[in-house]
Design a protein around this motif. Structure first.
Motif, PDB file in Angstrom:
ATOM      1  N   SER A 166      -7.608  -2.077   0.461  1.00 31.03           N
ATOM      2  CA  SER A 166      -6.947  -2.000  -0.847  1.00 31.03           C
ATOM      3  C   SER A 166      -7.288  -3.232  -1.674  1.00 31.03           C
TER       4      SER A 166
ATOM      5  N   GLU B 272       0.825  -1.209   0.000  1.00 33.27           N
ATOM      6  CA  GLU B 272       0.000   0.000   0.000  1.00 33.27           C
ATOM      7  C   GLU B 272       0.862   1.263   0.000  1.00 33.27           C
TER       8      GLU B 272
ATOM      9  N   ILE C  36      -6.827   1.880  -3.424  1.00 31.69           N
ATOM     10  CA  ILE C  36      -6.864   1.907  -1.968  1.00 31.69           C
ATOM     11  C   ILE C  36      -7.912   2.926  -1.531  1.00 31.69           C
TER      12      ILE C  36
END
Length: 126
Positions: A117, A8, A84
């Motif tokens: 995400s 992420e 995300i």
């Protein structure tokens, strides 16, 4: 505060544009494209040219709940997307910052509380 995974963090650093959602005092949602800047402490800064005069700034003065969505299309065939969704609390900051001289002194700092995400497990989004 919720923490980002390595995938992420890498994805956020590779992107420049997201959509920031706020809520007006009347309860009406508003989403705007924004530039964002992931920070080493796990927060995200959002800056703008006249941030302190924006509706999003006024909305956040009344209700600090915020969402930031960052996503992109990796492939049309096959259809492959990644992204995300960050939900959290906004902190409104005024003063000098490192985002660049063209930004106003008002900056939004997002403190993530929930992170979701998708498609970040591999470079091609699969």
């Amino acid at each position: 505060m919720t923490e980002f995974s390595e995938a992420e963090r890498a994805y956020l650093k590779s992107q420049r544009l997201g959509r920031l959602a706020t809520v007006s005092p009347q309860g009406q949602p508003q989403a705007n494209p924004v530039g964002f800047f992931p920070q080493d402490d796990g927060t995200i800064l959002v800056g703008g040219y006249e941030m302190g005069r924006s509706k999003k700034w006024r909305n956040l003065q009344q209700n600090p709940k915020v969402a930031l969505v960052v996503d992109d299309i990796v492939s049309l065939r096959p259809w492959t997307v990644r992204g995300i969704d960050i939900r959290g609390e906004a902190e409104l900051l005024i003063g000098p910052h490192e985002l660049g001289p063209h930004f106003s002194e008002e900056v939004i700092r997002i403190h993530p509380r929930r992170i979701h995400s998708w498609g970040l497990d591999s470079p091609d989004g699969s």
